[in-house]
Design a protein around this motif. Structure first.
Motif, PDB file in Angstrom:
ATOM      1  N   ASN A  86      -7.504  -2.500 -15.487  1.00 16.68           N
ATOM      2  CA  ASN A  86      -5.886  -2.231 -15.346  1.00 16.68           C
ATOM      3  C   ASN A  86      -5.387  -1.865 -14.162  1.00 16.68           C
ATOM      4  O   ASN A  86      -4.333  -1.542 -13.989  1.00 16.68           O
ATOM      5  N   SER A  87      -6.290  -1.719 -12.840  1.00 21.32           N
ATOM      6  CA  SER A  87      -5.520  -1.391 -11.604  1.00 21.32           C
ATOM      7  C   SER A  87      -6.454  -1.989 -10.535  1.00 21.32           C
ATOM      8  O   SER A  87      -7.663  -2.218 -10.915  1.00 21.32           O
ATOM      9  N   GLY A  88      -6.167  -2.234  -9.512  1.00 28.20           N
ATOM     10  CA  GLY A  88      -6.901  -2.775  -8.054  1.00 28.20           C
ATOM     11  C   GLY A  88      -8.094  -1.848  -8.101  1.00 28.20           C
ATOM     12  O   GLY A  88      -9.074  -2.103  -7.823  1.00 28.20           O
ATOM     13  N   GLY A 131      -8.655   1.761  -2.740  1.00 28.32           N
ATOM     14  CA  GLY A 131      -8.414   2.117  -4.204  1.00 28.32           C
ATOM     15  C   GLY A 131      -8.531   3.673  -4.213  1.00 28.32           C
ATOM     16  O   GLY A 131      -9.093   4.459  -3.147  1.00 28.32           O
ATOM     17  N   ASN A 132      -8.311   4.322  -5.235  1.00 26.29           N
ATOM     18  CA  ASN A 132      -7.916   5.715  -5.476  1.00 26.29           C
ATOM     19  C   ASN A 132      -9.210   6.571  -5.897  1.00 26.29           C
ATOM     20  O   ASN A 132      -8.896   7.720  -6.115  1.00 26.29           O
ATOM     21  N   THR A 133     -10.337   5.871  -6.520  1.00 22.77           N
ATOM     22  CA  THR A 133     -11.260   6.766  -7.045  1.00 22.77           C
ATOM     23  C   THR A 133     -12.173   7.288  -5.977  1.00 22.77           C
ATOM     24  O   THR A 133     -12.211   6.847  -4.727  1.00 22.77           O
ATOM     25  N   GLU A 146      -8.153  -9.071  -2.900  1.00 22.60           N
ATOM     26  CA  GLU A 146      -6.950  -9.991  -2.755  1.00 22.60           C
ATOM     27  C   GLU A 146      -5.878  -9.212  -3.297  1.00 22.60           C
ATOM     28  O   GLU A 146      -4.832  -9.825  -3.823  1.00 22.60           O
ATOM     29  N   VAL A 147      -5.871  -7.799  -3.624  1.00 28.48           N
ATOM     30  CA  VAL A 147      -5.095  -7.068  -4.357  1.00 28.48           C
ATOM     31  C   VAL A 147      -3.697  -6.939  -4.016  1.00 28.48           C
ATOM     32  O   VAL A 147      -2.749  -7.244  -4.573  1.00 28.48           O
ATOM     33  N   GLN A 148      -3.629  -6.978  -2.445  1.00 25.87           N
ATOM     34  CA  GLN A 148      -2.395  -6.956  -1.866  1.00 25.87           C
ATOM     35  C   GLN A 148      -1.595  -8.408  -1.833  1.00 25.87           C
ATOM     36  O   GLN A 148      -0.216  -8.729  -1.862  1.00 25.87           O
ATOM     37  N   GLY A 205      -5.303  -7.849  -8.242  1.00 24.31           N
ATOM     38  CA  GLY A 205      -4.289  -6.518  -9.034  1.00 24.31           C
ATOM     39  C   GLY A 205      -2.835  -6.877  -8.625  1.00 24.31           C
ATOM     40  O   GLY A 205      -2.343  -7.969  -8.783  1.00 24.31           O
ATOM     41  N   LYS A 206      -2.042  -5.877  -8.322  1.00 25.37           N
ATOM     42  CA  LYS A 206      -0.650  -5.753  -7.947  1.00 25.37           C
ATOM     43  C   LYS A 206       0.162  -6.979  -8.669  1.00 25.37           C
ATOM     44  O   LYS A 206       0.585  -6.888  -9.712  1.00 25.37           O
ATOM     45  N   PRO A 207       0.379  -8.313  -7.775  1.00 14.32           N
ATOM     46  CA  PRO A 207       1.042  -9.034  -8.333  1.00 14.32           C
ATOM     47  C   PRO A 207       0.488  -9.915  -9.576  1.00 14.32           C
ATOM     48  O   PRO A 207       1.215 -10.715 -10.052  1.00 14.32           O
TER      49      PRO A 207
END
Ligand SMILES: Cc1ncc(COP(=O)(O)O)c(C=O)c1O
Length: 770
Positions: A446-448, A477-479, A582-584, A610-612
């Motif tokens: 569900n997220s990058g 990422g934020n983890t 390649e999230v961005q 992710g993102k796009p």
């Protein structure tokens, strides 16, 4: 025209007799066109129009049809009916001695005096004008003619074609003004026009063409600009003229609109686009005048409206679109959609009360956004912002195909991956099809951040190791684990300031200010070898290398060619797995390829996206090879409640559809290189720009105070971002020194947007304080 001047009056008189059987006195009327008043008896008057061969016959036919249609509908206005000649033709061809041709038309004389001379402008007349215009539009809505399907200089749906002329306006304040008005037109009107009712319109109801008498509109002249358009353009053109030189222009507009609405009620969208269309018309007037001035600054008829248009633009500039629509609709019950909910101070207060304080808010004066559309975001005042930051809404904010796919699937089925459904496998197959072999096994999350976490686990299970190499300044990422693997975080504010023992940082392959700056050697390979040098210092065997294909928060860095090939060689030689984030930048943004890593001719073992991928819907994916995926199936199940659900898959599929159908990767390549060229031209003019870089629609502008020492110009970069925001363009800064302006817009950005941004950057860089 020059030829026509040479036609003597006695020949014109003879023409009147031969072709129309009319004897009388001829008088040349003022103006550019060759028009004559023919008086045959007291009260019996005609207009004879002479034109060169340039006026297409079908356009004259169109005028004829329109006027006849209005007359036969009993419109009750005096109109310039074209009178057939003795042979029954609406045009009479005149062969001149020198072989040139003229075309003559005889028109009925129209009653009344031009509004501009009548000196009347009370509310009754304004309302009457509105009603008359609406009657004309309503009547013309049942007519069609092939010649009406054309465009011309004053076509209000094509005002954007005049936008580049803004550069010809000398006064910077005026450039700023008209730039904003064009922007309002492009963002708030253009996207809605296709869905609005269309019809043939007169399209030039200005105060020279509207005839009045006794406080009433009695006639309408000059159908030469008629064309098939959104019907609302009729009212917009009329208001753009009627509001000139008024003490209360919007009240004038509101009265006309009220009369119009009585006869032909406006839809909410028509009301919404009206002010932006008026802006577009005024912009056209001043832009065309600026261009004409470069041809003939003293031409007698070219600048009649210009100064009045500037005056009105200046007065309207203080208004937001919603406020203007509100004022224009003052006398009707239809109202523009107003921003609802809390105001900005209220929202800030509530965020403080209920939202974790570690979140930052963009810009000195925060923006409250209420709507998105294509490449634009709109704040609560209806003010449009060109979004050059949001690489998440990849195919455009609220793309209708994506929205419909999500809504449709939500209304049909949403469940989890423990059931069989077509959407999952169909999407996985399509996504895998965008990647080179052997990358063909998909995992959905569900997220990058979740995707990168999973990628780490895949690699660790496959290798049985847990030491990692990451690139300096990267963010993944934020983890907890990803923060530990993101130098951008652990070296940044609030971070530990040093890597965990299992994290090994390799230099950022930054060709502009990195460690190999200015060296002759192949810098890509050199940075790749630096990866090998770090591996040599690590005691534990490495699990792998996690790297963004193009560094985002690191400052829009494009790794030099050869970097990943060499880096991967070192990683693989050490038994590690190569993960590309390649999230961005994925999904065609890089322009040359669908995936940015492909630019380097490498194939990673795991790709994280992710993102796009969902155009703003929270979804992400990991794609890997069969052996890595199989090693991960060690008994412990991997399950994500929402990952790969049918709604997400339908949305992901729709995003891929749009990229393909709208050819967005090619668009990114072409528009991106145009943008890059423009930024490079700015670099030549502005010392403050140290470096311009990018690929496709992933671009960066690095500001420095000194091109030799590369002293970063971080406050200047922030100031530039704020100034561009004040002009309706959203940008942001990033990079370890906070001096890089990032450009990564929705991929539906267009050339006019880019040219506007380049003009604005040029203006702002010129006056940017040191
Ligand atoms: C390169 C990169 N990887 C991963 C992430 C994390 O993605 P998310 O915020 O969806 O968890 C980001 C987010 O900014 C990113 O830029």
């Amino acid at each position: 025209m020059v030829i026509a001047h040479s036609l003597p009056e006695d020949e014109i008189a003879a023409l009147c007799v031969q072709a129309y059987g009319l004897h009388g006195e001829l008088e040349r009327l003022p103006g550019e066109n060759l028009n004559y008043l023919l008086s045959t008896a007291p009260g019996e008057r005609y207009i004879l129009k002479l034109a060169g061969d340039e006026l297409p016959a079908d356009v004259i036919q169109l005028e004829y049809m329109m006027i006849e249609h209005l007359v036969s509908a009993g419109i009750g206005l005096s109109l310039p009916r074209i009178l057939p000649n003795r042979d029954g033709h609406i045009e009479t061809r005149v062969d001149l001695a020198d072989g040139m041709k003229l075309r003559a038309r005889l028109l009925e004389f129209v009653d009344g005096a031009p509004w501009c001379q009548a000196g009347e402008s009370g509310p009754d007349l304004l309302r009457d004008f509105g009603r008359r215009l609406a009657e004309i539009d309503r009547t013309l809505s049942s007519l069609d003619h092939p010649a009406a399907h054309r465009s011309h200089r004053w076509d209000l749906t094509a005002a954007n074609t005049h936008r580049e002329k803004v550069a010809l306006i000398e006064d910077p304040e005026r450039r700023r003004l008209v730039e904003r008005a064009f922007h309002v037109y492009a963002a708030c009107a253009l996207p809605h026009l296709p869905e609005l009712p269309h019809s043939i319109i007169h399209s030039d109801a200005n105060d020279e063409n509207v005839m009045v008498e006794g406080g009433r509109v009695v006639g309408l002249l000059d159908f030469a600009d008629s064309l098939y358009n959104p019907t609302i353009c009729e009212l917009a053109v009329a208001l753009a003229y009627a509001m000139l030189e008024r003490t209360e222009p919007l009240e004038t507009g509101a009265q006309i609109l009220a009369g119009y609405h009585e006869v032909r009620p406006l839809s909410p969208t028509e009301l919404q686009v009206l002010f932006p269309l008026i802006s577009g018309r005024l912009c056209t007037t001043v832009a065309v005048a600026a261009e004409r001035r470069t041809i003939d600054p003293d031409h007698p008829n070219w600048y009649v409206t210009e100064s009045r248009a500037w005056d009105l633009l200046e007065r309207l500039a203080i208004l937001h679109p919603v406020q203007a629509a509100d004022m224009l609709s003052a006398h009707i019950d239809l109202k523009p959609e107003q921003g609802s909910g809390s105001d900005i101070p209220g929202l800030l207060r509530d965020r403080k009360a209920y939202i974790g304080p570690s979140l930052s808010i963009a810009y000195r004066e925060p923006l409250k956004m209420v709507r998105g559309l294509g490449q634009y975001l709109f704040d609560s005042e209806g003010e449009p912002y060109l979004d050059l930051v949001n690489n998440v809404c990849h195919v455009g904010h609220c793309h209708p195909h994506v929205v419909a796919a999500g809504q449709g699937q939500m209304a049909r089925l949403n469940t989890n991956t423990r059931y069989l459904y077509d959407e999952l496998t169909a999407y996985a197959a399509r996504l895998a099809g965008t990647l080179p072999d052997p990358l063909d096994v998909c995992f959905f999350v569900n997220s990058g951040s979740e995707a990168n976490e999973l990628a780490l686990r895949l690699a660790e299970t496959y290798t049985g190791r847990s030491d990692w190499l990451v690139v300096d300044n990267a963010y993944h990422g934020n983890t907890s684990r990803l923060v530990a693997l993101s130098p951008y975080k652990f070296m940044g504010p609030g971070g530990k300031g040093q890597p965990e023992p299992w994290v090994h940082v390799v230099p950022m392959p930054d060709g502009y200010r990195g460690i190999y700056r200015g060296q002759d050697r192949q810098v890509g390979e050199a940075y790749g070898d630096a990866v090998g040098e770090v591996i040599a210092t690590v005691e534990a065997p490495i699990a792998g290398f996690l790297a963004e294909s193009l560094a985002g928060v690191g400052g829009q860095i494009i790794p030099p060619p050869g970097y990943f090939r060499r880096a991967f060689e070192h990683i693989r030689a050490a038994g590690g797995v190569c993960i590309i984030d390649e999230v961005q930048v994925g999904f065609g943004r890089a322009g040359t390829h669908f995936w940015a890593f492909e630019q380097q001719g490498v194939v990673p073992d795991i790709v994280v996206m992710g993102k796009p991928i969902g155009n703003g819907h929270p979804m992400a994916a990991v794609v890997t090879t069969r052996p890595i995926a199989e090693a991960f199936a060690s008994g412990m199940e991997f399950f994500s409640t929402f990952g790969g659900n049918p709604v997400s898959c339908a949305i992901g599929m729709a995003v891929l559809d749009v990229i393909e159908q709208e050819d967005l990767q090619r668009h990114a390549l072409e528009l991106g290189s145009h943008f890059l060229d423009g930024l490079r031209a700015l670099k030549v003019r502005h010392e403050r720009i140290g470096d311009v870089r990018g690929t496709g629609l992933f671009l960066g502008l690095e500001l420095v105070r000194d091109r030799v020492t590369l002293e970063p110009a971080a406050p200047e970069a922030s100031e530039l971002v704020e100034r561009m925001k004040a002009r309706g363009v959203l940008l942001s800064t990033d990079g370890p020194l906070h001096n890089v302006i990032k450009i990564k817009p929705p991929m539906v950005l267009d050339r006019q947007d880019v040219d506007m941004v380049l003009r604005m950057l040029d203006d702002e860089l010129r006056i940017l304080p040191a």
